[in-house]
Scaffold this motif. Sequence first.
Motif, mmCIF file in Angstrom:
data_model
loop_
_atom_site.group_PDB
_atom_site.id
_atom_site.type_symbol
_atom_site.label_atom_id
_atom_site.label_comp_id
_atom_site.label_asym_id
_atom_site.label_seq_id
_atom_site.Cartn_x
_atom_site.Cartn_y
_atom_site.Cartn_z
ATOM 1 N N LEU A 310 0.725 -1.324 -0.202
ATOM 2 C CA LEU A 310 0.207 0.114 0.050
ATOM 3 C C LEU A 310 0.839 1.262 -0.199
ATOM 4 N N THR A 311 2.174 1.212 0.824
ATOM 5 C CA THR A 311 3.183 2.296 0.899
ATOM 6 C C THR A 311 3.431 2.849 -0.735
ATOM 7 N N ASP A 312 3.719 1.276 -1.420
ATOM 8 C CA ASP A 312 4.292 1.705 -2.817
ATOM 9 C C ASP A 312 3.284 2.441 -3.680
ATOM 10 N N LEU A 313 2.044 2.167 -3.496
ATOM 11 C CA LEU A 313 0.927 2.803 -4.529
ATOM 12 C C LEU A 313 1.133 4.171 -4.093
ATOM 13 N N ILE A 314 1.051 4.720 -2.724
ATOM 14 C CA ILE A 314 1.011 5.820 -2.292
ATOM 15 C C ILE A 314 2.292 6.955 -2.587
ATOM 16 N N ASP A 315 3.408 6.139 -2.428
ATOM 17 C CA ASP A 315 4.506 6.773 -2.934
ATOM 18 C C ASP A 315 4.590 7.209 -4.355
ATOM 19 N N PHE A 316 3.979 6.300 -5.296
ATOM 20 C CA PHE A 316 4.109 6.081 -6.807
ATOM 21 C C PHE A 316 3.197 7.307 -7.144
ATOM 22 N N HIS A 317 2.260 7.839 -6.648
ATOM 23 C CA HIS A 317 1.167 8.743 -6.878
ATOM 24 C C HIS A 317 1.724 10.232 -6.411
ATOM 25 N N LYS A 318 2.810 10.142 -5.472
ATOM 26 C CA LYS A 318 3.260 11.200 -5.242
ATOM 27 C C LYS A 318 3.990 11.868 -6.100
ATOM 28 N N GLU A 319 4.484 11.095 -7.280
ATOM 29 C CA GLU A 319 4.898 11.719 -8.479
ATOM 30 C C GLU A 319 4.461 11.464 -9.819
ATOM 31 N N GLU A 320 3.540 10.677 -9.795
ATOM 32 C CA GLU A 320 2.575 10.142 -11.160
ATOM 33 C C GLU A 320 1.414 10.590 -10.551
#
Length: 348
Positions: A310-320
């Motif tokens: 879930l953290t990966d999803l959040i971090d991904f959409h901090k840039e995309e």
Amino acid sequence: MGEAPGDKPYEQISEELIAERARQQAQKEAEELWRQKEAEITKKFRDAMAQEKARIVAEKWKIEIEDRKAAKLEEEKIQEELKKREEEERQKGEEQIRQQEEIRARELYLSLKQAQQHSQHSDDDQEWEEQLRRSKAADEERSHKARRARDEYRRQSLRAIQKGRVAGLSNLFQGTSLNNDQEIKLNNNSASPLLSLSAASSNIWERPSRPFSRDVIIRWFKEEQIPRRAGFERCSNRIAQWFHGIISRQEAEELLMNKSEGTFLVRVSEKIWGYALSYRQQSGFKHFLVDASGDFYSFLGVDPNRHATLTDLIDFHKEEIITSSGGELLLEPCGQQKNPPDYSPLFE
């Protein structure tokens, strides 16, 4: 045509038109084959990279700091190897499709040639040539659009791969395996109490088809999500600031009411096995469902990317961005306003 000095004979012009149309049709079919092939290759290696990343992410937080550095180096090495193998398979796929294109062009040429021979005694030669001309122009336009779409698809895929953000878990990819000496061995004495929480349960968890009560949602979270570190910060046992419990859509909007655009929170969903991401936009709020029913996390209906955590999803959409139409970027987490926090029942 064929009457003035230097004019090409009708048969030669027709021959060239047929050959060109056959080539264009074969090129179109080859581009479609390549689009499918490239999608398969991209997914194949994207899933492989995510699978390795998920394994390493799930393990590295439990080991000593020196081993974490080693895990990061191992992850980068594996990703580089997978990128290299992906490029090799791309080149191989392009060569196969190019050969198919040449074969198809010859087949189409023979077919069109036969069709011309059958109709050469008719009075429709001029109309037939005009149809060939229009068909050629249409083929060129379709080919141009296909090339543009393929280039854009490749650009977006490479951009995501280069950022190391493409994630996915799938059992479809079976071609990549690691040697025993490449595996990162865990210290058996450093097992997390979070993981032992699930192992200590004496009852076998059988998930219902859908959530039907808060109690069953809480059990699902404890049995399936805590072992996957859902809601935790990446490298610590602290709860992420953006994480909330089983709160309603209205409660989420009240928390975000006086926040700036780009503020967000993640709450446990009562509709699906997963979460809802509530987002503050300039003119109101948006709510996105996050599917967590399988071995990955992904937005339902708006983003095909699959993430290991879930953290990966959040971090991904901090840039995309989440959607191209909305341009949503996750800028600021929305924390708790209650004491105890609204997620307390999930960790009791």
